[in-house]
Design a protein around this motif. Structure first.
Motif, PDB file in Angstrom:
ATOM      1  N   ALA A 122      52.830  31.411  40.754  1.00 37.18           N
ATOM      2  CA  ALA A 122      54.173  31.811  41.205  1.00 37.18           C
ATOM      3  C   ALA A 122      54.149  33.260  41.704  1.00 37.18           C
ATOM      4  O   ALA A 122      54.735  33.581  42.752  1.00 37.18           O
ATOM      5  CB  ALA A 122      55.172  31.676  40.046  1.00 37.18           C
ATOM      6  N   GLU A 123      53.460  34.114  40.984  1.00 37.75           N
ATOM      7  CA  GLU A 123      53.396  35.533  41.372  1.00 37.75           C
ATOM      8  C   GLU A 123      52.700  35.678  42.734  1.00 37.75           C
ATOM      9  O   GLU A 123      53.166  36.409  43.614  1.00 37.75           O
ATOM     10  CB  GLU A 123      52.634  36.317  40.296  1.00 37.75           C
ATOM     11  CG  GLU A 123      52.599  37.809  40.559  1.00 37.75           C
ATOM     12  CD  GLU A 123      51.921  38.566  39.403  1.00 37.75           C
ATOM     13  OE1 GLU A 123      50.808  38.173  38.989  1.00 37.75           O
ATOM     14  OE2 GLU A 123      52.509  39.548  38.917  1.00 37.75           O
ATOM     15  N   ALA A 126      55.033  34.492  45.457  1.00 35.50           N
ATOM     16  CA  ALA A 126      56.189  35.387  45.629  1.00 35.50           C
ATOM     17  C   ALA A 126      55.767  36.695  46.301  1.00 35.50           C
ATOM     18  O   ALA A 126      56.476  37.209  47.173  1.00 35.50           O
ATOM     19  CB  ALA A 126      56.833  35.663  44.273  1.00 35.50           C
ATOM     20  N   ILE A 132      58.920  39.699  45.925  1.00 36.62           N
ATOM     21  CA  ILE A 132      58.874  40.739  44.876  1.00 36.62           C
ATOM     22  C   ILE A 132      57.777  41.739  45.238  1.00 36.62           C
ATOM     23  O   ILE A 132      56.906  41.444  46.068  1.00 36.62           O
ATOM     24  CB  ILE A 132      58.537  40.152  43.466  1.00 36.62           C
ATOM     25  CG1 ILE A 132      57.362  39.160  43.558  1.00 36.62           C
ATOM     26  CG2 ILE A 132      59.736  39.537  42.801  1.00 36.62           C
ATOM     27  CD1 ILE A 132      56.759  38.806  42.213  1.00 36.62           C
ATOM     28  N   TYR A 138      60.992  40.847  37.493  1.00 33.40           N
ATOM     29  CA  TYR A 138      60.596  39.478  37.859  1.00 33.40           C
ATOM     30  C   TYR A 138      61.702  38.450  37.606  1.00 33.40           C
ATOM     31  O   TYR A 138      61.547  37.280  37.963  1.00 33.40           O
ATOM     32  CB  TYR A 138      59.302  39.088  37.118  1.00 33.40           C
ATOM     33  CG  TYR A 138      58.042  39.554  37.834  1.00 33.40           C
ATOM     34  CD1 TYR A 138      58.030  40.695  38.624  1.00 33.40           C
ATOM     35  CD2 TYR A 138      56.851  38.833  37.715  1.00 33.40           C
ATOM     36  CE1 TYR A 138      56.881  41.121  39.274  1.00 33.40           C
ATOM     37  CE2 TYR A 138      55.693  39.249  38.367  1.00 33.40           C
ATOM     38  CZ  TYR A 138      55.711  40.387  39.138  1.00 33.40           C
ATOM     39  OH  TYR A 138      54.579  40.791  39.780  1.00 33.40           O
ATOM     40  N   GLU A 140      64.067  38.289  39.298  1.00 32.16           N
ATOM     41  CA  GLU A 140      64.420  37.878  40.675  1.00 32.16           C
ATOM     42  C   GLU A 140      63.829  36.510  41.025  1.00 32.16           C
ATOM     43  O   GLU A 140      64.307  35.836  41.934  1.00 32.16           O
ATOM     44  CB  GLU A 140      63.893  38.903  41.685  1.00 32.16           C
ATOM     45  CG  GLU A 140      64.713  40.181  41.721  1.00 32.16           C
ATOM     46  CD  GLU A 140      64.087  41.231  42.653  1.00 32.16           C
ATOM     47  OE1 GLU A 140      63.526  40.827  43.684  1.00 32.16           O
ATOM     48  OE2 GLU A 140      64.162  42.415  42.306  1.00 32.16           O
ATOM     49  N   LEU A 141      62.801  36.125  40.283  1.00 28.56           N
ATOM     50  CA  LEU A 141      62.167  34.833  40.586  1.00 28.56           C
ATOM     51  C   LEU A 141      63.007  33.645  40.119  1.00 28.56           C
ATOM     52  O   LEU A 141      62.649  32.489  40.377  1.00 28.56           O
ATOM     53  CB  LEU A 141      60.764  34.765  39.982  1.00 28.56           C
ATOM     54  CG  LEU A 141      59.793  35.824  40.531  1.00 28.56           C
ATOM     55  CD1 LEU A 141      58.427  35.699  39.874  1.00 28.56           C
ATOM     56  CD2 LEU A 141      59.655  35.687  42.044  1.00 28.56           C
ATOM     57  N   ALA A 146      63.902  32.495  45.624  1.00 25.83           N
ATOM     58  CA  ALA A 146      62.580  32.226  45.041  1.00 25.83           C
ATOM     59  C   ALA A 146      62.438  30.737  44.722  1.00 25.83           C
ATOM     60  O   ALA A 146      61.408  30.111  44.991  1.00 25.83           O
ATOM     61  CB  ALA A 146      62.390  33.061  43.780  1.00 25.83           C
ATOM     62  N   ARG A 147      63.497  30.174  44.184  1.00 28.64           N
ATOM     63  CA  ARG A 147      63.418  28.747  43.814  1.00 28.64           C
ATOM     64  C   ARG A 147      63.239  27.884  45.064  1.00 28.64           C
ATOM     65  O   ARG A 147      62.553  26.864  45.034  1.00 28.64           O
ATOM     66  CB  ARG A 147      64.652  28.322  43.006  1.00 28.64           C
ATOM     67  CG  ARG A 147      64.705  29.010  41.642  1.00 28.64           C
ATOM     68  CD  ARG A 147      65.844  28.476  40.800  1.00 28.64           C
ATOM     69  NE  ARG A 147      65.577  27.137  40.289  1.00 28.64           N
ATOM     70  CZ  ARG A 147      64.879  26.883  39.201  1.00 28.64           C
ATOM     71  NH1 ARG A 147      64.371  27.862  38.483  1.00 28.64           N
ATOM     72  NH2 ARG A 147      64.684  25.643  38.798  1.00 28.64           N
ATOM     73  N   LEU A 174      60.463  26.942  36.810  1.00 25.74           N
ATOM     74  CA  LEU A 174      60.473  27.887  37.935  1.00 25.74           C
ATOM     75  C   LEU A 174      60.951  27.241  39.235  1.00 25.74           C
ATOM     76  O   LEU A 174      61.143  27.937  40.232  1.00 25.74           O
ATOM     77  CB  LEU A 174      59.063  28.463  38.146  1.00 25.74           C
ATOM     78  CG  LEU A 174      58.623  29.521  37.124  1.00 25.74           C
ATOM     79  CD1 LEU A 174      57.145  29.841  37.288  1.00 25.74           C
ATOM     80  CD2 LEU A 174      59.462  30.793  37.258  1.00 25.74           C
TER      81      LEU A 174
END
Ligand SMILES: Cc1ncc(COP(=O)(O)O)c(C=O)c1O
Length: 448
Positions: A122-123, A126, A132, A138, A140-141, A146-147, A174
């Motif tokens: 995910a990182e 993103a 990000i 984080y 913000e995810l 992000a979703r 997530l």
């Protein structure tokens, strides 16, 4: 050939009877895996930092993590009543359990590696899409932007159950699509739980290795699919290795010293070898030769032990990556998390030389120990997690175990200052009806 007391007992292994192997008993064949170079102390430090960056988001996503502020950890507990029920006298050391059966998110050790691989993916996504920066909040995810990005990707995995639960739960939280390929051993309740979270569960008639292979093939055809490869993943392995520093803090807080006079024995249920291998690697970095990590497998599925024996004449096969089927075992066990026919070569390459020993345990013993854990200490575990409880007995009461201790210079002194840690790898989420059936079976076997 006459059988001396320090030989490995191949006949027992082949017959499905419990065996103990300790480092030094047979020559260890080293295994190469190119990914092994990625397993370093610096990489574990990065995992720790990544978990810290994600902690506020984890606390927001999972109610069970609010109290720990997003930290996925479990207690270390002394278990004196169980120690006595297992026949481990205080002058042989003190028995503790590492309660990963209560780990939030997935109720098993798989929450460590599984969540790590999903947050790492995910990182990466993103950051790549500019959602990000590394020093951002984080949380913000969890925002719709992000979703929407994560929803374009599938996170897939092949599993006997618990890894699927960890990956499926984290990925779904997530907003990823999640696909879990499950082997025939996987329990129905694990499939039902995943489906209720919206995870796509694909059932395979074959074993764990064939479920992983099918998942891997599927994923290769889809550029929007990230496949979590339990046999090869460094991200999973490092997620498990990260457990070691926390255990070290807990031992210190409990006043347990680890040094030449105070050895630490850690008994780790083993499937493909990633979870116990990562933990063993991490503990070795901290304690060196004062920690003795001993892997535990079902008598029907001793794939990691076979990998440790590969190349020696203890196995009737020349296969350098042997499978339990090669020696006539059937890989059928109620310890579904450990029902694995072939070890991870990554785990064998990195952890093989660090493993102190490895032993096997019958399903009947697993159920008896599951029952004892419940009645003495109220520990609710699944059969796989009970594998560690045979460790002290296999080490202290078998000729092969005593041979290992003697070779380590631990053969003559009493071990009253030793710490024994049985790693409880799963159980919290087992539904009541299933769990009661496990306890009943253990009770009947105990003749109660
Ligand atoms: C309860 C439990 N214990 C231990 C393990 C072993 O982990 P590994 O397969 O990484 O060796 C598993 C794996 O699924 C498990 O579910």
């Amino acid at each position: 050939m006459p059988h001396t007391h320090t030989e490995f007992n191949t006949a027992d292994l082949l017959a499905g009877r419990p065996v103990f192997w300790g480092q030094g008993l047979t020559p260890l064949q080293t295994v190469d895996d190119p990914a092994a170079d990625c397993i370093t102390p610096a990489a574990i430090a990065q995992v720790q930092q990544r978990f810290a960056r994600f902690a506020p988001l984890m606390a927001q996503l999972f109610d069970g993590l609010a109290e720990s502020e997003g930290v996925i950890e479990s207690p270390l507990k002394p278990v004196p009543q169980l120690q006595s029920a297992l026949g481990l006298s205080p002058d042989q050391g003190a028995l503790y359990v590492k309660a990963d059966h209560q780990l939030p998110i997935a109720g098993s050790v798989k929450a460590r590696g599984g969540t790590h691989e999903v947050i790492e993916f995910a990182e990466r996504m993103a950051l790549r899409h500019g959602l990000i920066t590394p020093d951002a909040d984080y949380r913000e995810l969890a925002a719709p932007r992000a979703r929407a990005l994560f929803g374009q990707y599938t996170v897939a995995v092949g599993s006997t159950g618990n890894l699927g639960l960890a990956i499926g739960t984290m990925a779904a939280a997530l907003g990823f699509r999640a696909e879990v390929h499950m082997s025939a051993d996987a329990k129905d309740w694990k499939k039902r739980r995943l489906r209720a979270l919206g995870v796509h569960v694909v059932e395979h008639p074959g074993d764990y290795a064939s479920a992983v292979a099918a998942g891997r093939r599927n994923a290769a055809e889809n550029p929007y699919c990230h496949f979590v490869d339990d046999e090869h993943s460094t991200s999973l392995f490092l997620g498990y290795a990260n457990a070691a520093s926390h255990l070290a803090q807990q031992l210190e807080a409990s006043g347990r010293v680890v040094d030449a006079e105070h050895p630490l024995f850690v008994y780790l249920p083993c499937g493909v070898g990633g979870a116990p291998g990562g933990i063993a690697y991490g503990l070795h970095l901290i304690y060196g030769r004062h920690v003795h990590c001993i892997f535990a497998e079902p008598t029907a599925s001793p794939c990691f032990l076979m990998q440790l024996l590969a190349g020696s004449n203890a196995l009737p096969t020349n296969n350098t990556h042997p499978s339990v089927y090669d020696i006539g075992l059937n890989n059928r066990t109620e310890a579904d998390g450990l029902a694995v026919p072939q070890a991870s070569l990554l785990a064998a390459a990195v952890a093989g030389p660090k493993v102190a020993g490895s032993y096997t345990v019958t399903d009947d013993t697993l159920f008896q120990h599951l029952y004892l854990a419940q009645t003495t200490e109220g520990l609710r575990i699944e059969p796989s997690a009970a594998a560690g409880f045979s460790g002290p007995g296999m080490l202290l009461d078998t000729a092969q175990g005593r041979h290992y201790l003697a070779a380590q210079g631990l053969g003559t002194e009493p071990l009253c200052q030793a710490t024994h840690v049985a790693w409880l790898t799963g159980g919290m989420l087992v539904p009541d009806a299933e769990y009661e059936a496990f306890v009943k079976r253990g009770m009947a076997l105990k003749g109660v």
